[in-house]
Design an enzyme around this catalytic site. Structure first.
Site, PDB file in Angstrom:
ATOM      1  N   CYS A   7       0.843  -1.200   0.000  1.00  0.00           N
ATOM      2  CA  CYS A   7       0.000   0.000   0.000  1.00  0.00           C
ATOM      3  C   CYS A   7       0.880   1.252   0.000  1.00  0.00           C
ATOM      4  O   CYS A   7       0.560   2.252  -0.659  1.00  0.00           O
ATOM      5  CB  CYS A   7      -0.937  -0.004   1.198  1.00  0.00           C
ATOM      6  SG  CYS A   7      -2.363  -1.105   1.017  1.00  0.00           S
ATOM      7  N   ASP A  30      10.212  -6.454  -8.971  1.00  0.00           N
ATOM      8  CA  ASP A  30      10.572  -7.027  -7.667  1.00  0.00           C
ATOM      9  C   ASP A  30      11.977  -6.567  -7.294  1.00  0.00           C
ATOM     10  O   ASP A  30      12.888  -6.527  -8.119  1.00  0.00           O
ATOM     11  CB  ASP A  30      10.506  -8.553  -7.732  1.00  0.00           C
ATOM     12  CG  ASP A  30      10.466  -9.191  -6.362  1.00  0.00           C
ATOM     13  OD1 ASP A  30       9.413  -9.739  -5.992  1.00  0.00           O
ATOM     14  OD2 ASP A  30      11.488  -9.132  -5.643  1.00  0.00           O
ATOM     15  N   HIS A  46      -6.392  -2.753  -0.859  1.00  0.00           N
ATOM     16  CA  HIS A  46      -5.700  -3.751  -0.043  1.00  0.00           C
ATOM     17  C   HIS A  46      -6.533  -5.020   0.071  1.00  0.00           C
ATOM     18  O   HIS A  46      -7.657  -5.001   0.557  1.00  0.00           O
ATOM     19  CB  HIS A  46      -5.403  -3.205   1.355  1.00  0.00           C
ATOM     20  CG  HIS A  46      -4.661  -4.204   2.201  1.00  0.00           C
ATOM     21  ND1 HIS A  46      -3.290  -4.311   2.192  1.00  0.00           N
ATOM     22  CD2 HIS A  46      -5.105  -5.173   3.035  1.00  0.00           C
ATOM     23  CE1 HIS A  46      -2.925  -5.290   2.993  1.00  0.00           C
ATOM     24  NE2 HIS A  46      -4.007  -5.840   3.520  1.00  0.00           N
ATOM     25  N   HIS A  97      -0.298  -8.478   1.113  1.00  0.00           N
ATOM     26  CA  HIS A  97      -1.105  -7.701   0.158  1.00  0.00           C
ATOM     27  C   HIS A  97      -1.069  -8.525  -1.124  1.00  0.00           C
ATOM     28  O   HIS A  97       0.024  -8.816  -1.645  1.00  0.00           O
ATOM     29  CB  HIS A  97      -0.491  -6.302  -0.026  1.00  0.00           C
ATOM     30  CG  HIS A  97      -1.245  -5.391  -0.960  1.00  0.00           C
ATOM     31  ND1 HIS A  97      -1.636  -4.103  -0.610  1.00  0.00           N
ATOM     32  CD2 HIS A  97      -1.642  -5.563  -2.243  1.00  0.00           C
ATOM     33  CE1 HIS A  97      -2.258  -3.529  -1.622  1.00  0.00           C
ATOM     34  NE2 HIS A  97      -2.268  -4.397  -2.640  1.00  0.00           N
ATOM     35  N   HIS A  99      -0.581 -10.280  -4.361  1.00  0.00           N
ATOM     36  CA  HIS A  99       0.322  -9.949  -5.466  1.00  0.00           C
ATOM     37  C   HIS A  99       0.546 -11.172  -6.335  1.00  0.00           C
ATOM     38  O   HIS A  99       0.570 -12.298  -5.857  1.00  0.00           O
ATOM     39  CB  HIS A  99       1.656  -9.385  -4.963  1.00  0.00           C
ATOM     40  CG  HIS A  99       2.342 -10.214  -3.917  1.00  0.00           C
ATOM     41  ND1 HIS A  99       1.952 -10.206  -2.603  1.00  0.00           N
ATOM     42  CD2 HIS A  99       3.400 -11.052  -3.998  1.00  0.00           C
ATOM     43  CE1 HIS A  99       2.737 -11.013  -1.904  1.00  0.00           C
ATOM     44  NE2 HIS A  99       3.624 -11.553  -2.728  1.00  0.00           N
TER      45      HIS A  99
HETATM   46  P1  5GP Z   1       6.051 -13.125  -1.542  1.00  0.00           P
HETATM   47  O1  5GP Z   1       7.274 -13.746  -0.895  1.00  0.00           O
HETATM   48  O2  5GP Z   1       5.134 -12.534  -0.488  1.00  0.00           O
HETATM   49  O3  5GP Z   1       5.339 -14.036  -2.489  1.00  0.00           O
HETATM   50  O4  5GP Z   1       6.575 -11.958  -2.458  1.00  0.00           O
HETATM   51  C1  5GP Z   1       6.952 -10.715  -1.956  1.00  0.00           C
HETATM   52  C2  5GP Z   1       7.918 -10.134  -2.935  1.00  0.00           C
HETATM   53  O5  5GP Z   1       8.047  -8.755  -2.645  1.00  0.00           O
HETATM   54  C3  5GP Z   1       9.317 -10.741  -2.864  1.00  0.00           C
HETATM   55  O6  5GP Z   1       9.648 -11.312  -4.122  1.00  0.00           O
HETATM   56  C4  5GP Z   1      10.210  -9.545  -2.510  1.00  0.00           C
HETATM   57  O7  5GP Z   1      11.452  -9.575  -3.181  1.00  0.00           O
HETATM   58  C5  5GP Z   1       9.367  -8.371  -2.928  1.00  0.00           C
HETATM   59  N1  5GP Z   1       9.614  -7.173  -2.153  1.00  0.00           N
HETATM   60  C6  5GP Z   1       9.707  -7.074  -0.786  1.00  0.00           C
HETATM   61  N2  5GP Z   1       9.919  -5.809  -0.424  1.00  0.00           N
HETATM   62  C7  5GP Z   1       9.955  -5.066  -1.570  1.00  0.00           C
HETATM   63  C8  5GP Z   1      10.154  -3.675  -1.834  1.00  0.00           C
HETATM   64  O8  5GP Z   1      10.319  -2.844  -0.945  1.00  0.00           O
HETATM   65  N3  5GP Z   1      10.132  -3.290  -3.139  1.00  0.00           N
HETATM   66  C9  5GP Z   1       9.943  -4.189  -4.161  1.00  0.00           C
HETATM   67  N4  5GP Z   1       9.962  -3.690  -5.398  1.00  0.00           N
HETATM   68  N5  5GP Z   1       9.753  -5.499  -3.942  1.00  0.00           N
HETATM   69  C10 5GP Z   1       9.761  -5.922  -2.667  1.00  0.00           C
HETATM   70 ZN    ZN Z   2      -1.797  -3.292   1.304  1.00  0.00          ZN
END
Ligand code: 5GP
Ligand code: ZN
Length: 113
Positions: A7, A30, A46, A97, A99
């Site tokens: 968010c 990412d 959200h 959130h 994604h």
């Molecule tokens: P999850 O592990 O929840 O499926 O994916 C979260 C993703 O968010 C991860 O691939 C991580 O690298 C990415 N991520 C976490 N923090 C940030 C950030 O501050 N900026 C960006 N661009 N990606 C982020």
């Molecule tokens: Zn959110």
């Protein structure tokens, strides 16, 4: 949802490399790419994750899946790509959130688990 990382990214409070934005969807690169192209596509509203999708908010998920091929085309992912959403701790969800990861730009590993 001031304490939600994504968010805050949507609000511009945390910088990101935006690749797509419309009224309801935001997409950005990412920060820790797992493939040459690694983009996160998120609803602006959200939603905690796949478990938070309901009949009230699922239209944005359908829209995300219309946007994903547009992003893939813009990113020249002509060889194909993978779409992943991790839901909950066992799947490794780290940001609560909703994604969708778009992964591409190389031959991806086939093991899903
Ligand atoms: P999850 O592990 O929840 O499926 O994916 C979260 C993703 O968010 C991860 O691939 C991580 O690298 C990415 N991520 C976490 N923090 C940030 C950030 O501050 N900026 C960006 N661009 N990606 C982020
Ligand atoms: Zn959110």
């Amino acid at each position: 949802m001031n304490d939600c990382l994504f968010c805050r990214i949507i609000a511009g409070e945390i910088p990101s490399t935006k690749v797509y934005e419309d009224e309801t969807v935001f997409a950005f690169r990412d920060i820790n790419p797992q493939a040459p192209t690694h983009i996160l596509v998120i609803p602006k509203a959200h939603i905690s994750g796949c478990d938070g999708v309901t009949s009230e908010n699922s239209a944005v998920v359908a829209h995300i899946f219309e946007v994903i091929p547009q992003i893939a085309k813009a990113e020249n992912l002509t060889g194909g790509y993978r779409v992943v959403s991790n839901c909950g701790a066992d799947a490794g969800q780290t940001v609560p959130h909703l994604h969708f990861h778009i992964l591409g730009g190389k031959q991806l590993a086939l093991d899903m688990a």
